[in-house]
Design an enzyme around this catalytic site. Sequence first.
Site, PDB file in Angstrom:
ATOM      1  N   THR B 193       0.833  -1.195   0.000  1.00 57.26           N
ATOM      2  CA  THR B 193       0.000   0.000   0.000  1.00 57.26           C
ATOM      3  C   THR B 193       0.873   1.252   0.000  1.00 57.26           C
ATOM      4  OG1 THR B 193      -1.776  -1.065   1.184  1.00 57.26           O
ATOM      5  CG2 THR B 193      -1.573   1.298   1.500  1.00 57.26           C
ATOM      6  N   ASN B 403       5.401 -11.120  -6.879  1.00 50.57           N
ATOM      7  CA  ASN B 403       3.955 -11.206  -6.708  1.00 50.57           C
ATOM      8  C   ASN B 403       3.367 -12.590  -6.903  1.00 50.57           C
ATOM      9  OD1 ASN B 403       2.992  -8.487  -6.026  1.00 50.57           O
ATOM     10  ND2 ASN B 403       4.155  -7.971  -7.865  1.00 50.57           N
ATOM     11  N   SER B 408       3.351 -17.575  -0.546  1.00 49.63           N
ATOM     12  CA  SER B 408       3.732 -18.978  -0.390  1.00 49.63           C
ATOM     13  C   SER B 408       5.188 -19.112   0.013  1.00 49.63           C
ATOM     14  CB  SER B 408       3.444 -19.729  -1.678  1.00 49.63           C
ATOM     15  OG  SER B 408       3.407 -18.873  -2.791  1.00 49.63           O
TER      16      SER B 408
END
Lengths: 408, 408
Positions: B193, B403, B408
């Site tokens: 963000t 990304n 994971s």
Amino acid sequence: MTSRSPLAPAAFPALPDIAGVTRRIARAHYKEWDRCDLTYIELAPGTTVAGVFTRNVCCSSEVELGREQVKGGSGRALIVNAGNSNAFTGYRGREAVEAIRAQVAEHLGCAPGEIFVSSTGVIGVPLPKDKAREGVAAALTAAPCSWEAAAETIGTTDTFAKGAHASAIVGDRTVEVAGIVKGSGMIAPDMATMLGYIFTDAAVAPALLQAMLTKATAGSFNAITVDSDTSTSDTVLLFATGQAGNVPLASWDDAGADALYAAIEQVALDLAQLVVRDGEGASKFIEVQVSGAVSDESARRVALTIANSPLVKTAIAGEDANWGRVVMAVGKAGEPADRDRLAIRFGDHMVAKDGLPVEGYDEAPVAAHLKGQDIRIGADLGLGDGRATVWTCDLTHGYISINADYRS
Amino acid sequence: MTSRSPLAPAAFPALPDIAGVTRRIARAHYKEWDRCDLTYIELAPGTTVAGVFTRNVCCSSEVELGREQVKGGSGRALIVNAGNSNAFTGYRGREAVEAIRAQVAEHLGCAPGEIFVSSTGVIGVPLPKDKAREGVAAALTAAPCSWEAAAETIGTTDTFAKGAHASAIVGDRTVEVAGIVKGSGMIAPDMATMLGYIFTDAAVAPALLQAMLTKATAGSFNAITVDSDTSTSDTVLLFATGQAGNVPLASWDDAGADALYAAIEQVALDLAQLVVRDGEGASKFIEVQVSGAVSDESARRVALTIANSPLVKTAIAGEDANWGRVVMAVGKAGEPADRDRLAIRFGDHMVAKDGLPVEGYDEAPVAAHLKGQDIRIGADLGLGDGRATVWTCDLTHGYISINADYRS
């Protein structure tokens, strides 16, 4: 063609012959490659035509001319050049297309406006007129070839040949619909413009044929995206030879019109999904279903925003059940949405509802769904009855390799 | 922080102290990491505030509350949580923010609406109230820290701390403006963000402060894009402590208002460009200038379409002078454009003009420009006086790795 997409079907389908459609291919040597790169499809006299074209305002001369030509309603031949898009080449590009039209029209004894030309390949290099002339001359007299050979010849960066077919009962006749398509980025303007050609032996008046194509395109070719980019040359043409001998269809109310439309829609949808399955670098086929929007058009915009989000696409590539990125995409779409009514689904598994994760959310079945090749993302906005489905693929290292390293 | 972006400046700048602004940091342990992740910035009584927030309708409680709070015009403290965005967490997320506001307000003896809270990190996990409470308690009594330490603490996937400053003469005083920012995808809603905070010791009435921030944002934070995605939490706050002792500014006509605005605009622009320079996977900083559009807003849309095109961004990553992709992006922007008036520039080199490649186009100097780290793309539409400049970075394997593999 380079290594076959992991999402490709096992084999090219057995397409029926369409009476009045003859395919021929030749080598125009548009690039330094050892393959056919010029496709010539001859259409019987009386063939009607419809077309849809890119909305890109920097479109090629092929698109500008084609858009005019479909108004005439009549098509006698299609030429497809692979290896050079002829886009952004000004008057020289236009002259090259006009020369091809004239050459084929003279051969067939028809008007130049009945000869449709498409080109796909590098932008900014005028299509070489001499190579085109020799290639067309060779194609005009070549032996007829299979659908698969034609589908291969219109391809550029495509990793497999794409075809689809369906049939319909129109009056007392069975009519066939067959199509081929090329494209592997939604487009990459160098080499992966989307070009689709659908043929039927049904007899259909041009206005109805255009209405059918426009309607079929909305839920098929206009509902797919690979990278959100829009080619300067995208084209879908639909030809109806009338050789099936049915009473010509002129209105949606005519018997058999709905059946023919359903067959055309099926072929358009199959071809569109094949383009996604050959998306540059694709390792997953993704269906995005949006429901509960204030309108179908609003649902479509939200679905395309999800499908075009690099963050959603990379999460799927990583088999990551990262539904927060779907929430983000819904929220940024600029369409009516209410965070606290939103529900998100992966496969058949609800992951979030009413603005927060579902109680007792179990990621295991979601993770298992994401390990597959066919991924389904659902978003229900909880506002109305609007719904839409679009298809895309994931965003992988393969996409970067293909597009960052393409020309060099 | 992971390996530093190749586009990062050599060092964090020496930011001036701003009277009335005290920075403290602490460990709230929002994630399993060994770093400070809670920033507390205390502001002197009388500090005015302005804010701009994400337009994402699925915004976080922090954004919802902050948007209300700026209407009050007064700010006494800022808390920034790193590691959890608290977005899409419903009433539980809102309770967590309200608890932080109450805790800090009690400590300072002010209203909860004067305490601003931002959070950045994973979506869909309510901010843990106990960790927040202990982290805030530790921060309230921690020793003051440097700007750089605060800039590091608000960061998540950022690869370097980002700060900027400027000064201005207002009346008979010199006022300082300093800011910090975090963000490395335009946003990645997990961890990147964009959050920006600008502080000045000038005395400025809230309405004028808001007008200045809104104006400065248009050409800075709203003119950058990394991946076209829009966060659920993006926030920029501007605080004015009034400690410089200038005659308070209340109108654009007041002496020194223009100078202060220029300093704020400079800091906003520097911070915005630093976010792009830390774009996920970025290897090139790209400036896109569009001129000749029918309006500035039209120019901005065309510029953003070029800057967001995956095909343009991958071409730059590949140092490929593929100007056809810029033509494609102009054409798909949905804005007035005329193919045959379009001119395209890379660096100072015109590559295409009037709808076709320039005569005698020499790729060598263009290729040399593309080997650099700072790339300039120009498009002149030849229609009017509208112009806009936006900044982005290239699209590389690094973006995919970050990304696709993030959670994971």
